[in-house]
Write a protein that holds these residues in place. Structure first.
Motif, short mmCIF file in Angstrom:
data_model
loop_
_atom_site.label_atom_id
_atom_site.label_comp_id
_atom_site.label_asym_id
_atom_site.label_seq_id
_atom_site.Cartn_x
_atom_site.Cartn_y
_atom_site.Cartn_z
N ILE B 93 13.60 20.89 42.08
CA ILE B 93 12.86 21.42 40.94
C ILE B 93 13.78 21.68 39.75
O ILE B 93 13.36 21.66 38.60
N VAL B 94 15.08 21.88 40.04
CA VAL B 94 16.03 22.17 38.97
C VAL B 94 16.25 20.92 38.11
O VAL B 94 16.34 19.81 38.64
N PHE B 95 16.32 21.10 36.81
CA PHE B 95 16.47 20.00 35.85
C PHE B 95 15.31 19.02 35.86
O PHE B 95 15.48 17.84 35.58
N SER B 96 14.13 19.48 36.25
CA SER B 96 12.95 18.65 36.07
C SER B 96 11.92 19.50 35.33
O SER B 96 12.08 20.72 35.25
N TRP B 97 10.88 18.87 34.81
CA TRP B 97 9.91 19.66 34.03
C TRP B 97 9.15 20.62 34.92
O TRP B 97 8.62 21.63 34.46
N HIS B 98 9.13 20.34 36.22
CA HIS B 98 8.52 21.30 37.16
C HIS B 98 9.25 22.64 37.12
O HIS B 98 8.64 23.69 37.31
N GLY B 99 10.57 22.57 36.90
CA GLY B 99 11.35 23.80 36.80
C GLY B 99 10.91 24.64 35.61
O GLY B 99 10.79 25.86 35.70
N ALA B 100 10.62 23.95 34.49
CA ALA B 100 10.14 24.66 33.31
C ALA B 100 8.78 25.28 33.59
O ALA B 100 8.48 26.40 33.15
N VAL B 101 7.94 24.54 34.35
CA VAL B 101 6.62 25.08 34.70
C VAL B 101 6.79 26.34 35.55
O VAL B 101 6.14 27.36 35.31
N LEU B 102 7.68 26.27 36.52
CA LEU B 102 7.91 27.42 37.40
C LEU B 102 8.34 28.65 36.58
O LEU B 102 7.78 29.74 36.72
N ALA B 103 9.32 28.45 35.72
CA ALA B 103 9.83 29.56 34.91
C ALA B 103 8.73 30.12 34.01
O ALA B 103 8.54 31.34 33.90
N SER B 104 7.98 29.22 33.37
CA SER B 104 6.92 29.67 32.46
C SER B 104 5.82 30.41 33.22
O SER B 104 5.26 31.38 32.72
N THR B 105 5.51 29.93 34.43
CA THR B 105 4.48 30.61 35.23
C THR B 105 4.91 32.03 35.55
O THR B 105 4.13 32.98 35.42
N VAL B 106 6.16 32.16 35.96
CA VAL B 106 6.66 33.48 36.35
C VAL B 106 6.62 34.46 35.18
O VAL B 106 6.23 35.61 35.34
N VAL B 107 6.97 34.01 33.98
CA VAL B 107 6.96 34.94 32.84
C VAL B 107 5.56 35.15 32.28
O VAL B 107 5.30 36.16 31.63
N ALA B 108 4.64 34.20 32.53
CA ALA B 108 3.29 34.34 31.98
C ALA B 108 2.39 35.14 32.92
O ALA B 108 1.41 35.74 32.48
N LEU B 109 2.75 35.16 34.19
CA LEU B 109 1.90 35.81 35.20
C LEU B 109 1.57 37.28 34.87
O LEU B 109 0.40 37.67 34.98
N PRO B 110 2.54 38.10 34.47
CA PRO B 110 2.22 39.51 34.22
C PRO B 110 1.09 39.71 33.21
O PRO B 110 0.30 40.63 33.35
N LEU B 111 1.03 38.81 32.21
CA LEU B 111 0.02 38.98 31.16
C LEU B 111 -1.39 38.78 31.72
O LEU B 111 -2.32 39.50 31.37
N VAL B 112 -1.54 37.78 32.62
CA VAL B 112 -2.85 37.56 33.23
C VAL B 112 -3.14 38.68 34.23
O VAL B 112 -4.23 39.26 34.24
N LEU B 113 -2.15 38.99 35.03
CA LEU B 113 -2.33 39.99 36.08
C LEU B 113 -2.79 41.32 35.50
O LEU B 113 -3.75 41.93 35.98
N LYS B 114 -2.12 41.76 34.44
CA LYS B 114 -2.44 43.08 33.87
C LYS B 114 -3.86 43.09 33.32
O LYS B 114 -4.63 44.01 33.58
N SER B 115 -4.19 42.04 32.55
CA SER B 115 -5.52 42.07 31.94
C SER B 115 -6.60 41.84 33.00
O SER B 115 -7.69 42.41 32.91
N ALA B 116 -6.29 41.04 34.02
CA ALA B 116 -7.29 40.79 35.06
C ALA B 116 -7.55 42.06 35.87
O ALA B 116 -8.70 42.38 36.17
N SER B 117 -6.48 42.79 36.22
CA SER B 117 -6.71 43.98 37.04
C SER B 117 -7.47 45.03 36.22
O SER B 117 -8.36 45.71 36.75
N ALA B 118 -7.16 45.13 34.91
CA ALA B 118 -7.90 46.07 34.07
C ALA B 118 -9.36 45.65 33.97
O ALA B 118 -10.27 46.49 34.04
N ALA B 119 -9.58 44.34 33.83
CA ALA B 119 -10.96 43.85 33.68
C ALA B 119 -11.76 44.08 34.96
O ALA B 119 -12.91 44.51 34.92
N PHE B 120 -11.13 43.79 36.10
CA PHE B 120 -11.82 43.98 37.38
C PHE B 120 -12.11 45.46 37.61
O PHE B 120 -13.17 45.83 38.11
N ALA B 121 -11.18 46.32 37.24
CA ALA B 121 -11.36 47.75 37.44
C ALA B 121 -12.48 48.28 36.55
O ALA B 121 -13.14 49.27 36.89
N GLY B 122 -12.69 47.60 35.41
CA GLY B 122 -13.69 48.09 34.46
C GLY B 122 -15.10 47.62 34.75
O GLY B 122 -16.04 48.04 34.08
#
Lengths: 261, 228
Positions: B93-122
C-alpha cells in the motif's frame, strides 16, 4: 454540587496558569547570542553538525544554526527572503541559479567538498542487484531518487541512467523523495528496493544499506558555498567559509568520506 | 493571467483527477465506517465504546506526521501486515494511491463519526417505537425512520470529510509519497511546485483547489442552511 463547582474552579485556574505560561514563553526576548544561519545540502547534515562546536568554540558568543534540506528547496527559501547567511549547494546548477538571481554574492563562491553518487539497496531482503541494468528486472519494483526539480542527487542519478539508456525504462519505478536523506531513509526502511544517494550518506547508515556500486556518467559532484547577498553578518559568514576550507574542517570532511574540493 | 483550461488539460489534470479519486474513495470508506461507529457509540451499550470513539477521534488532534508515521509502521513493507500482504499478494500500500486513500480515510473518519453519533443520538426514540408497534422489523425501522431522520447531520459530516480528504497532505505524503501521475495529489503538486520555484503552476493549482473547496462549502450551505 459544591465539589463539582470547586473542581471546575480548579480547572479554570489551571487553564489560566497554562495560558500565562504559554504567553510568557511566546513573548520572552530571544537570546542575545549572535546566530549565524547556514542553509546546507542535506548530505552535509552529519559532518556540519560535528563541526559546529569547533567553530563555536573559537568564537565565544557565536551560535551556528543549520537548515538542512534539498539544495533546490533551500535556494527557493532564500529567494523568498529566508534570513540565511551562508548557502551550501550540492551541485553547480542550483548555485548558478542563486547567483543568476542575485541571491548570493558571486565573489564569495568557493567549492568546499566533492562527493560520489552510489547505488544502494537495503541490507536485508533486497533483490539481486549488481549493476544498473539489473534495476530493470521484475524483482526491482521501486527505486528511490531525489525529486528532479529540487534535489541534485536525483538529477545526477537521472543523468547517469540517461547515459546508460535506462531512464525511460526505469522512470515508472521511481519514487521521488524530498531530499537525498529521504532516499536513504526509504532504502534503510526497506520500503524501496534500491536508491541513489551519495557515498557519504550510505556510510552514515552502513548498518542498514549496502552499496552496490559507484555510479558514473554524471557531472562531478561538488559542493559550492557562497554568502547570501542579504545576509546581515557578512564578516562572520566569511569566517565560516574560511573555516570550512581550513585543515580542521577539511579533515572532518575527508573522514566522513567527502572528496577534496 | 493564468489559463485555467490549459492547466486543466496540462500539469493540473493528473493531480486534480487523482485528488478527486482519492477523496471520493476515502469519503465513501469514512462514511461507511463513520456511520457504523457513530451508531455503536450513540445507540449501543457496547463496553469500551468510549475508548473506541476516542481512538477514532485521535486523527483530529494528532499531527498528520504522527498519523503518517503510524500508518508506515503498521502497513510498511517491514511491518507484519505489510510484509504479509507483500508475501501473499505481492501487494504494497505504501507509495501507491491506495496509501493516500488510507491516510485520507483515517483523517476524515472523525468528522463523519462525530456528526453521525450526534445525529443518531438526536433521533426521537418515540418515532422508532411507533414504527416498531406498527410491525416494522428492526432493520426496516433503521432504514425507514432512523436513517432519514439522522441523514442531514450525517451528510453534513460527510461533506466536511470530503473537503478534509481533498486537503489531506502530511499523512498521505509520508505513506504514498509524491510520485507525479501516480500519487501526486493537488496539495502535493502545490508543495512540489513551490519547492521547485515554479510559482505559475503553484498559483494555478491553488486556484483550482480553492475553487473546489468553495464549491463544497457552498453546496453544504445550500443543503443544510447557514448553520451547517
Amino acid at each position: 454540587m459544591s465539589a463539582v463547582l470547586s473542581s471546575r474552579r480548579h480547572l479554570v485556574r489551571w487553564a489560566g496558569a497554562a495560558l500565562l505560561g504559554l504567553a510568557t514563553v511566546a513573548l520572552s526576548a530571544p537570546a542575545r547570542a549572535q546566530t549565524l544561519t547556514v542553509s546546507a545540502a542535506a548530505s552535509l547534515t552529519n559532518v556540519l553538525r560535528e563541526l559546529a562546536p569547533k567553530f563555536e568554540a573559537a568564537r565565544p558568543g557565536v551560535k551556528l544554526q543549520f537548515n538542512f534540506a534539498a539544495s533546490g528547496v533551500l535556494i527557493q527559501q532564500i529567494a523568498q527572503g529566508a534570513p540565511v547567511d551562508v548557502f551550501i549547494s550540492a551541485d553547480e546548477e542550483t548555485m548558478a541559479r542563486g547567483i543568476e538571481q542575485k541571491l548570493l554574492d558571486a565573489g564569495s563562491r568557493r567549492d568546499i567538498a566533492a562527493n560520489q553518487v552510489v547505488l544502494v539497496v537495503p541490507k536485508e531482503g533486497a533483490p539481486k542487484v549488481g549493476a544498473l541494468a539489473d534495476l530493470g528486472t521484475a524483482a526491482v519494483q521501486r527505486i528511490a531518487l531525489g525529486k528532479l526539480a529540487s534535489v541534485p542527487a536525483g538529477r545526477y542519478a537521472r543523468q547517469s541512467l540517461e547515459k546508460a539508456r535506462l531512464w525511460t525504462a526505469l522512470e515508472p519505478k521511481g519514487v521521488f523523495a524530498d531530499s537525498v536523506r529521504q532516499v536513504l531513509d526509504y532504502v534503510a526502511r526497506g520500503e524501496v528496493d534500491a536508491g541513489f544517494v551519495y557515498a557519504t550518506d550510505a556510510a552514515v547508515m552502513a548498518d542498514k544499506v549496502r552499496v552496490v556500486m559507484r555510479v558514473e556518467g554524471h557531472d562531478p559532484v561538488r559542493y559550492p558555498a557562497a554568502l547570501v547577498a542579504e545576509g546581515r553578518q557578512k564578516a562572520l559568514a566569511g569566517d565560516f567559509l574560511g573555516f570550512l576550507l581550513g585543515t580542521q574542517a577539511q579533515a572532518a570532511l575527508a573522514r566522513a568520506g567527502f572528496g577534496r574540493p | 493571467m493564468i489559463d485555467l483550461s490549459a492547466l486543466l488539460s496540462g500539469p493540473g489534470a493528473a493531480p486534480l483527477w487523482l485528488s478527486l479519486r482519492v477523496a471520493g474513495v476515502a469519503t465513501l470508506l469514512a462514511w461507511l465506517a463513520g456511520m457504523a461507529l457513530g451508531w455503536l457509540v450513540a445507540r449501543t451499550r457496547l463496553p469500551g465504546r468510549g475508548l473506541l470513539e476516542a481512538l477514532c477521534m485521535l486523527p483530529l488532534v494528532l499531527p498528520p506526521t504522527v498519523i503518517g508515521y503510524g500508518l508506515l509502521l503498521l502497513m510498511g513493507r517491514r511491518s507484519r501486515i505489510g510484509g504479509w500482504l507483500r508475501e501473499h499478494f505481492d501487494y504494497s500500500i505504501v507509495f501507491s494511491w491506495h496509501g493516500a486513500v488510507l491516510a485520507s480515510t483515517v483523517v476524515a473518519l472523525p468528522l463523519v463519526l462525530k456528526s453521525a453519533s450526534a445525529a443518531f443520538a438526536g433521533v426521537d426514540r418515540t418515532l422508532e417505537a411507533a414504527a416498531c408497534t406498527l410491525g416494522q422489523s428492526r432493520w426496516a425501522v433503521f432504514v425507514r425512520v432512523t436513517l432519514p431522520l439522522a441523514a442531514p447531520g450525517i451528510l453534513a459530516g460527510t461533506l466536511l470529510a470530503f473537503a478534509r480528504a481533498m486537503g489531506e497532505f502530511g499523512a498521505s505524503l509520508m505513506v504514498a509519497g509524491s510520485i507525479p501521475g501516480r500519487t501526486q495529489t493537488l496539495s502535493m503538486a502545490i508543495y512540489d511546485a513551490v519547492q521547485a520555484g515554479d510559482d505559475d503552476t503553484a498559483a494555478a493549482l491553488v486556484l483550482i483547489t480553492s475553487a473546489l473547496s468553495v464549491a463544497v462549502l457552498l453546496l453544504s450551505n445550500r443543503l443544510f442552511g447557514r448553520s451547517a
